[in-house]
Design a protein around this motif. Structure first.
Motif, PDB file in Angstrom:
ATOM      1  N   PHE A  15      22.118  24.727 -34.107  1.00  0.00           N
ATOM      2  CA  PHE A  15      22.082  25.841 -33.166  1.00  0.00           C
ATOM      3  C   PHE A  15      23.499  26.292 -32.826  1.00  0.00           C
ATOM      4  O   PHE A  15      24.411  25.467 -32.698  1.00  0.00           O
ATOM      5  N   ALA A  16      23.677  27.597 -32.680  1.00  0.00           N
ATOM      6  CA  ALA A  16      24.939  28.162 -32.204  1.00  0.00           C
ATOM      7  C   ALA A  16      24.704  28.774 -30.836  1.00  0.00           C
ATOM      8  O   ALA A  16      23.714  29.485 -30.614  1.00  0.00           O
ATOM      9  N   VAL A  17      25.606  28.506 -29.917  1.00  0.00           N
ATOM     10  CA  VAL A  17      25.531  29.040 -28.563  1.00  0.00           C
ATOM     11  C   VAL A  17      26.739  29.941 -28.370  1.00  0.00           C
ATOM     12  O   VAL A  17      27.885  29.488 -28.523  1.00  0.00           O
ATOM     13  N   THR A  18      26.512  31.224 -28.041  1.00  0.00           N
ATOM     14  CA  THR A  18      27.608  32.187 -28.017  1.00  0.00           C
ATOM     15  C   THR A  18      27.832  32.866 -26.671  1.00  0.00           C
ATOM     16  O   THR A  18      28.960  33.238 -26.355  1.00  0.00           O
ATOM     17  N   GLY A  19      26.805  33.091 -25.872  1.00  0.00           N
ATOM     18  CA  GLY A  19      26.982  33.768 -24.596  1.00  0.00           C
ATOM     19  C   GLY A  19      27.724  32.895 -23.601  1.00  0.00           C
ATOM     20  O   GLY A  19      27.654  31.661 -23.648  1.00  0.00           O
ATOM     21  N   ASN A  20      28.425  33.537 -22.671  1.00  0.00           N
ATOM     22  CA  ASN A  20      29.270  32.793 -21.738  1.00  0.00           C
ATOM     23  C   ASN A  20      28.467  31.811 -20.895  1.00  0.00           C
ATOM     24  O   ASN A  20      28.818  30.616 -20.819  1.00  0.00           O
ATOM     25  N   ALA A  21      27.401  32.281 -20.276  1.00  0.00           N
ATOM     26  CA  ALA A  21      26.604  31.403 -19.424  1.00  0.00           C
ATOM     27  C   ALA A  21      25.963  30.297 -20.240  1.00  0.00           C
ATOM     28  O   ALA A  21      25.889  29.132 -19.803  1.00  0.00           O
ATOM     29  N   ALA A  22      25.512  30.636 -21.446  1.00  0.00           N
ATOM     30  CA  ALA A  22      24.863  29.638 -22.296  1.00  0.00           C
ATOM     31  C   ALA A  22      25.854  28.573 -22.749  1.00  0.00           C
ATOM     32  O   ALA A  22      25.526  27.380 -22.794  1.00  0.00           O
ATOM     33  N   VAL A  23      27.078  28.976 -23.103  1.00  0.00           N
ATOM     34  CA  VAL A  23      28.093  28.014 -23.530  1.00  0.00           C
ATOM     35  C   VAL A  23      28.442  27.075 -22.377  1.00  0.00           C
ATOM     36  O   VAL A  23      28.527  25.848 -22.560  1.00  0.00           O
ATOM     37  N   GLN A  24      28.629  27.633 -21.185  1.00  0.00           N
ATOM     38  CA  GLN A  24      28.958  26.774 -20.052  1.00  0.00           C
ATOM     39  C   GLN A  24      27.801  25.828 -19.723  1.00  0.00           C
ATOM     40  O   GLN A  24      28.033  24.656 -19.367  1.00  0.00           O
ATOM     41  N   GLU A  25      26.570  26.323 -19.863  1.00  0.00           N
ATOM     42  CA  GLU A  25      25.415  25.451 -19.634  1.00  0.00           C
ATOM     43  C   GLU A  25      25.380  24.323 -20.659  1.00  0.00           C
ATOM     44  O   GLU A  25      25.159  23.156 -20.312  1.00  0.00           O
ATOM     45  N   ARG A 244      42.387  33.691 -23.391  1.00  0.00           N
ATOM     46  CA  ARG A 244      41.010  34.200 -23.479  1.00  0.00           C
ATOM     47  C   ARG A 244      40.713  34.726 -24.879  1.00  0.00           C
ATOM     48  O   ARG A 244      39.678  34.420 -25.479  1.00  0.00           O
ATOM     49  N   LEU A 245      41.633  35.522 -25.422  1.00  0.00           N
ATOM     50  CA  LEU A 245      41.401  36.148 -26.718  1.00  0.00           C
ATOM     51  C   LEU A 245      41.588  35.189 -27.888  1.00  0.00           C
ATOM     52  O   LEU A 245      40.926  35.326 -28.920  1.00  0.00           O
ATOM     53  N   TYR A 246      42.509  34.240 -27.736  1.00  0.00           N
ATOM     54  CA  TYR A 246      42.841  33.336 -28.835  1.00  0.00           C
ATOM     55  C   TYR A 246      42.768  31.873 -28.384  1.00  0.00           C
ATOM     56  O   TYR A 246      43.770  31.157 -28.422  1.00  0.00           O
ATOM     57  N   PRO A 247      41.606  31.400 -27.966  1.00  0.00           N
ATOM     58  CA  PRO A 247      41.516  29.979 -27.600  1.00  0.00           C
ATOM     59  C   PRO A 247      41.814  29.121 -28.827  1.00  0.00           C
ATOM     60  O   PRO A 247      41.295  29.388 -29.915  1.00  0.00           O
ATOM     61  N   PRO A 248      42.653  28.105 -28.691  1.00  0.00           N
ATOM     62  CA  PRO A 248      43.039  27.326 -29.869  1.00  0.00           C
ATOM     63  C   PRO A 248      41.890  26.525 -30.486  1.00  0.00           C
ATOM     64  O   PRO A 248      41.930  26.202 -31.672  1.00  0.00           O
ATOM     65  N   VAL A 249      40.893  26.189 -29.703  1.00  0.00           N
ATOM     66  CA  VAL A 249      39.672  25.582 -30.239  1.00  0.00           C
ATOM     67  C   VAL A 249      38.548  26.593 -30.031  1.00  0.00           C
ATOM     68  O   VAL A 249      38.161  26.864 -28.902  1.00  0.00           O
ATOM     69  N   GLN A 250      38.044  27.153 -31.124  1.00  0.00           N
ATOM     70  CA  GLN A 250      37.061  28.226 -31.005  1.00  0.00           C
ATOM     71  C   GLN A 250      35.640  27.720 -30.879  1.00  0.00           C
ATOM     72  O   GLN A 250      34.802  28.357 -30.253  1.00  0.00           O
ATOM     73  N   ILE A 277      33.485  28.778 -27.904  1.00  0.00           N
ATOM     74  CA  ILE A 277      34.429  29.175 -26.862  1.00  0.00           C
ATOM     75  C   ILE A 277      34.873  30.616 -27.095  1.00  0.00           C
ATOM     76  O   ILE A 277      34.993  31.403 -26.151  1.00  0.00           O
ATOM     77  N   ALA A 278      35.106  30.963 -28.353  1.00  0.00           N
ATOM     78  CA  ALA A 278      35.525  32.328 -28.677  1.00  0.00           C
ATOM     79  C   ALA A 278      34.464  33.339 -28.266  1.00  0.00           C
ATOM     80  O   ALA A 278      34.775  34.400 -27.721  1.00  0.00           O
ATOM     81  N   GLY A 279      33.186  33.017 -28.518  1.00  0.00           N
ATOM     82  CA  GLY A 279      32.109  33.911 -28.115  1.00  0.00           C
ATOM     83  C   GLY A 279      31.996  34.040 -26.612  1.00  0.00           C
ATOM     84  O   GLY A 279      31.824  35.130 -26.070  1.00  0.00           O
ATOM     85  N   ALA A 280      32.111  32.897 -25.907  1.00  0.00           N
ATOM     86  CA  ALA A 280      32.032  32.919 -24.446  1.00  0.00           C
ATOM     87  C   ALA A 280      33.140  33.773 -23.851  1.00  0.00           C
ATOM     88  O   ALA A 280      32.932  34.505 -22.869  1.00  0.00           O
ATOM     89  N   LYS A 300      37.474  35.141 -14.341  1.00  0.00           N
ATOM     90  CA  LYS A 300      36.441  34.169 -14.028  1.00  0.00           C
ATOM     91  C   LYS A 300      35.448  34.130 -15.189  1.00  0.00           C
ATOM     92  O   LYS A 300      34.911  35.146 -15.597  1.00  0.00           O
ATOM     93  N   GLY A 301      35.242  32.976 -15.731  1.00  0.00           N
ATOM     94  CA  GLY A 301      34.377  32.836 -16.901  1.00  0.00           C
ATOM     95  C   GLY A 301      35.150  32.557 -18.169  1.00  0.00           C
ATOM     96  O   GLY A 301      34.567  32.119 -19.161  1.00  0.00           O
ATOM     97  N   SER A 302      36.462  32.800 -18.159  1.00  0.00           N
ATOM     98  CA  SER A 302      37.270  32.460 -19.325  1.00  0.00           C
ATOM     99  C   SER A 302      37.430  30.938 -19.394  1.00  0.00           C
ATOM    100  O   SER A 302      37.839  30.306 -18.425  1.00  0.00           O
ATOM    101  N   ILE A 303      37.099  30.360 -20.550  1.00  0.00           N
ATOM    102  CA  ILE A 303      37.110  28.897 -20.661  1.00  0.00           C
ATOM    103  C   ILE A 303      37.882  28.462 -21.917  1.00  0.00           C
ATOM    104  O   ILE A 303      37.339  27.774 -22.788  1.00  0.00           O
ATOM    105  N   PRO A 304      39.154  28.833 -22.030  1.00  0.00           N
ATOM    106  CA  PRO A 304      39.908  28.479 -23.240  1.00  0.00           C
ATOM    107  C   PRO A 304      40.076  26.980 -23.440  1.00  0.00           C
ATOM    108  O   PRO A 304      40.290  26.520 -24.565  1.00  0.00           O
TER     109      PRO A 304
END
Length: 363
Positions: A15-25, A244-250, A277-280, A300-304
């Motif tokens: 499974f791939a999780v891409t949305g911000n809320a879903a990734v944080q969950e 935010r745009l270039y998190p080193p771990v995507q 992380i890149a999707g979030a 708020k919501g950026s999680i690099p």
């Protein structure tokens, strides 16, 4: 992937999780875990902080807390980082290079972590040579080789040799975390302590090397003039937007320990969960014009540095390093310019722009 969905089944058990809320969950979910017997990092390093969960993970993190405290980072900022940053900028000022990542980006993070580990400065290049092939061991799945296992063995030998020589004295990472272990009665063996120290070295240097490359790339794109970044508030906002745009771990790989749901999607037990992380960080539900570089936006919501119990413990140290680098570039350079750009991106392991040339023009 469909824009209207945040959780995507790619294959059976994947499974791939891409949305911000879903990734944080997903990253905070107690049943989505880091530990898996087939992970190459666990096989190569044994029990360690990155691959542990629950009490074991918290015990590993407790060992690093004294090294990454605000007081200790202030010491690094005053006594260690300026020399390393000055040395890097001294080597690039006035030149044009198409090998910034390979030739220069590692120098400050490797210097910092070698000093923290108590490794003699003369061995930094050797550590870089041994460590870089290990980066892909943090992916899943990945390919192990005789070289990677030999490199791990050699790195652990060098770390122990330097510890015995007391290169950094009582302030080295190993000395500090062993004292912390003994004082708090944490049940970790010497081998587990060394594995965590080595992974701290690997993760701390490679993520910072990747992000320094992204930082220089964005500076070279001319989004801001260097002089505008003299203001600390603007500089900090700039760094956060690059993160935010270039998190080193995507992408972070986790595993479902039981049947569960993420944002209403059923994820069966033993499934691999790829948290993007890149999707979030580019979720249009959270960030207006998410692909646009825009300082001053609500981050708020950026999680690099990820989220949840496994969020990067070295984030504050890294940001201090990045800010000092920009300050030194401002002092020495009139401009940083991308002179060739084929828009390449390394997206495996530690993400950063590739296939570009950059010129550091002096004042």
């Amino acid at each position: 992937m469909p824009a209207e969905a945040d959780v995507h089944q790619l294959d059976e058990g994947l499974f791939a999780v891409t949305g911000n809320a879903a990734v944080q969950e997903a990253l905070a979910h107690p049943l989505i875990v880091a530990e898996h017997p087939l992970k190459a990092s666990a096989r190569a390093f044994g029990p360690n902080m990155l691959d542990a969960d629950g009490p074991s993970h918290r015990a590993f993190r407790a060992l690093l807390a004294p090294i990454l405290s605000a007081g200790r980072i202030a010491e690094y900022k005053q006594a260690l980082m300026p020399r390393l940053v000055h040395g890097l900028v001294d080597s690039i000022a006035g030149i044009e290079t198409d090998t910034f990542y390979d030739s220069f980006a590692h120098r400050v993070p490797y210097g910092i972590v070698c000093a923290i580990l108590g490794i003699d400065a003369s061995l930094e290049d050797r550590f870089h040579e041994l460590t870089r092939p290990l980066a892909r061991l943090l992916d899943y799945p990945t390919q192990e080789t005789d070289e990677t296992h030999a490199n791990v063995t050699e790195l652990l030998r060098l770390i122990e040799e330097q510890r015995a020589a007391k290169t950094a004295g009582a302030h080295s990472l190993l000395e500090t975390i062993e004292r912390t272990r003994d004082r708090k009665g944490i049940s970790l063996t010497d081998g587990e302590v060394r594995s965590t120290a080595l992974l701290f070295f690997l993760a701390g240097t490679e993520t910072s090397s990747a992000f320094i490359t992204s930082l220089v790339y964005c500076l070279g794109r001319g989004i801001f003039r260097l002089d505008e970044l003299r203001d600390e508030t603007i500089r900090d906002a700039y760094i956060e937007e690059v993160l935010r745009l270039y998190p080193p771990v995507q992408t972070i790989v986790r595993f479902a320990s039981e049947d569960l749901t993420v944002q209403g999607v059923e994820v069966p037990r033993h499934s691999a969960v790829l948290a993007s992380i890149a999707g979030a960080n580019r979720d249009p539900q959270v960030f207006d014009h998410p692909d646009r570089f825009q300082t001053g936006r609500n981050l708020k919501g950026s999680i690099p540095f990820a989220a949840g119990g496994h969020a990067c413990p070295g984030a504050r140290l890294a940001k201090t390093e990045f800010s000092l680098l920009i300050q030194e570039l401002i002092q020495r350079c009139s401009d940083v310019v991308i002179t060739r750009d084929r828009l390449g991106m390394e997206s495996q392991s530690f993400s950063h722009p590739t296939d570009f040339s950059v010129e550091f023009r002096t004042r």
